[in-house]
Design an enzyme around this catalytic site. Structure first.
Site, PDB file in Angstrom:
ATOM      1  N   ARG A 167       0.848  -1.196   0.000  1.00  0.00           N
ATOM      2  CA  ARG A 167       0.000   0.000   0.000  1.00  0.00           C
ATOM      3  C   ARG A 167       0.886   1.248   0.000  1.00  0.00           C
ATOM      4  O   ARG A 167       1.545   1.541   0.994  1.00  0.00           O
ATOM      5  CB  ARG A 167      -0.944   0.014   1.202  1.00  0.00           C
ATOM      6  N   ASP A 447      -3.829   2.699  14.263  1.00  0.00           N
ATOM      7  CA  ASP A 447      -3.016   3.341  13.234  1.00  0.00           C
ATOM      8  C   ASP A 447      -3.576   4.726  12.980  1.00  0.00           C
ATOM      9  O   ASP A 447      -4.428   5.207  13.734  1.00  0.00           O
ATOM     10  CB  ASP A 447      -2.929   2.488  11.966  1.00  0.00           C
TER      11      ASP A 447
END
Length: 532
Positions: A167, A447
């Site tokens: 990603r 996160d």
């Protein structure tokens, strides 16, 4: 990869860069980054401006709609391209940052795939980004290993490993350490460009290819941009169109109104959509933050069974399977609770129920944040999905309206919820400033997406002076009292003498400013990035 020196006159390092990572930033790789920048950066910036224009429309009280100009695409009978053999079974995917130990453990975890994350679970320090690229290269050449003399442990790849996906950073993030034509480079193009430049040939020789997760797309024209980037890079590297494959994270509220369109724009390259649940909640709050009386309850009360979340999840399944691609479910953020067997059992059961719901709904796979959760997720998908995927599950019974996708979840706002948002938001921000993008807090893996929910909720509740469950109004005065109290708790816990060795003083200021600012900051990582 051999050591070379910088030759491109169009590219310069920022003054603070002392390590030029010549093994990664070869002359040829830098020439490729310059080519990508010159071809695509202006258009990227234009797409970001379009986001700002769209926000002004939402600020007037409007809600998203299925685009009228693309009705023929939604109603058309077409399919996306072929799914490669090693991406047809993705029943359990593990995700995490690109540090060496994580990559080895994740590839060895027993999950079908591993998403190596240069975005929300990586703090984009120069060291993290560049060493992450080296780690990915070593993983693809099967040479990655790690010695930990303190623990007396060594880490090496098993014979059979998870399939690797990467990603890159979202379109909104720059790479300030590289200046091309006196402009900061795009984090997206740097991450993507270096990965395909150094790994495409090796991966093709290994019978696989560069596979990606594309984050935070807000419009089908952004998917079109990525498709053009893929095509350009494939031509540059002299590999066939369709070599690179992408799974798009549906993690913005606007993307869920354009699923067919996003798939269509990427149809030579797309193999799936993923329900990025935490960023989706963040986007939902962010986009409608200025709507009168729009209030989302405590973060813990917004789950995948909340009507607007369930609607989007089922729509993703329906749309993916109609177009012949995979629908991947959301993240289980739980991590093992080592000192409390009962609490650990309860956490595992939450994960099991979540994965059972996803597979029964028709998802083809799901996400976990920790290797210890692979087995519980795998067992649920094995039980209810013995075949590689569920592409035959059409979900024609599902009828999702525009109204369903934006239904406000019911629930309450509590003082405990305010305190948790402040505490988690500060703890995460401090860790991010120290270079850690994935942080274990209160038995959950946090996160950037979950930290974004925390500060966005606080901003929105404060703006609306929401009435708490106990009847108190959430005013600036109350916020200051609670914020200062939470700061004191953190200082007490860490010790006043130790605080100077942390990034807490900066985290307190940054987080507070984000919450009380009249102007909402689109991403907390943008002002924080100046400090790493």
């Amino acid at each position: 990869m051999e050591n070379t020196t910088l030759k491109s006159s169009d590219l310069n390092f920022a003054k603070e860069v002392t390590n030029h990572y010549p093994e990664i930033l070869t002359d040829e790789a830098l020439d490729f980054l310059v080519a990508l920048h010159e071809k695509f950066n202006t258009q990227r910036l234009s797409l970001l401006e379009k986001r700002e224009e769209q926000q002004k429309v939402f600020d007037q009280g409007k809600l998203p709609e299925f685009p009228s100009e693309t009705k023929s695409i939604r109603e058309g009978d077409w399919k996306a391209g072929e799914i490669p053999h090693d991406l047809k079974d993705r029943r359990v995917e593990i995700t995490g940052p690109v540090d060496r130990k994580m990559i080895i453990n994740a590839l060895n975890s027993g999950a079908k795939t591993f998403m190596a994350d240069l975005e929300d679970s990586t703090s984009p320090t120069w060291k993290n980004v560049m060493e992450g690229q080296q780690n990915l290269f070593d993983a693809n050449t099967k040479t990655i290993s790690l010695e930990d003399p303190k623990r007396g442990k060594s880490y090496n790849l098993k014979a059979e490993t998870a399939v690797l996906l990467v990603r890159p950073r979202g379109l909104h993030l720059n790479e300030k350490h590289l200046l091309i034509n006196e402009e900061e480079a795009s984090g997206s193009l740097v991450d993507f460009g270096l990965y395909v430049f150094h790994n495409t040939k090796t991966m093709l020789e290994n019978g696989t290819a560069p596979y990606f997760y594309l984050p935070k797309l807000e419009h089908y024209k952004e998917a079109r941009w990525w498709n053009e980037v893929f095509n350009f890079a494939q031509e540059y590297l002299e590999v066939p169109v369709g070599t690179f494959k992408a799974t798009v994270l549906v993690e913005t509220i606007t993307a869920s109104f354009q699923l067919d369109e996003i798939i269509y724009e990427l149809k030579d390259h797309i193999v799936g959509l993923n329900c990025g649940r935490w960023d989706y909640i963040f986007s939902y709050i962010k986009k409608f933050r200025n709507h009168k009386d729009f209030v989302v309850p405590n973060r813990d009360q917004v789950t995948m069974t909340s009507p607007f979340m369930e609607a989007y999840s089922k729509l993703v399944i329906q749309c993916c399977h109609k177009r012949g691609i995979l629908a991947i479910g959301g993240m289980a953020a739980q991590i093992p609770i080592k000192n409390n067997p009962r609490a650990n059992e309860e956490a595992i059961e939450k994960v099991r129920k979540d994965k059972e719901r996803e597979v029964k709904n028709g998802h083809d796979g799901t996400w976990v944040a920790h290797p210890a959760l692979v087995e519980v997720a795998l067992s649920e998908f094995n039980k209810h999905m013995p075949q590689a995927n569920q592409l035959e599950v059409s979900r024609d019974d599902v009828q999702i309206s525009e109204k369903d996708l934006v239904e406000i979840p019911e629930g309450t706002v509590t003082e405990a919820g305010i305190r948790k948002n402040i505490n988690v938001g500060i703890l995460y921000t401090e860790a991010w400033l120290r270079g850690y993008g994935a942080v274990a807090l209160y038995n959950l893996m946090e996160d950037a997406a979950t930290a974004e929910i925390s500060r966005t909720q606080l901003w929105q509740w404060l703006k609306n002076e929401v009435i708490l469950e106990n009847g108190r109004k959430f005013t600036m005065e109350l916020y200051i009292d609670i914020f200062e109290d939470e700061i004191e708790k953190i200082i007490t816990e860490y010790g006043e003498s130790n605080i100077k060795n942390t990034k807490f003083e900066l985290a307190f200021k940054l987080f507070d400013k984000l919450v009380i600012s009249e102007r909402f900051e689109e991403f907390l990582t943008l002002p924080a990035y100046k400090h790493i």
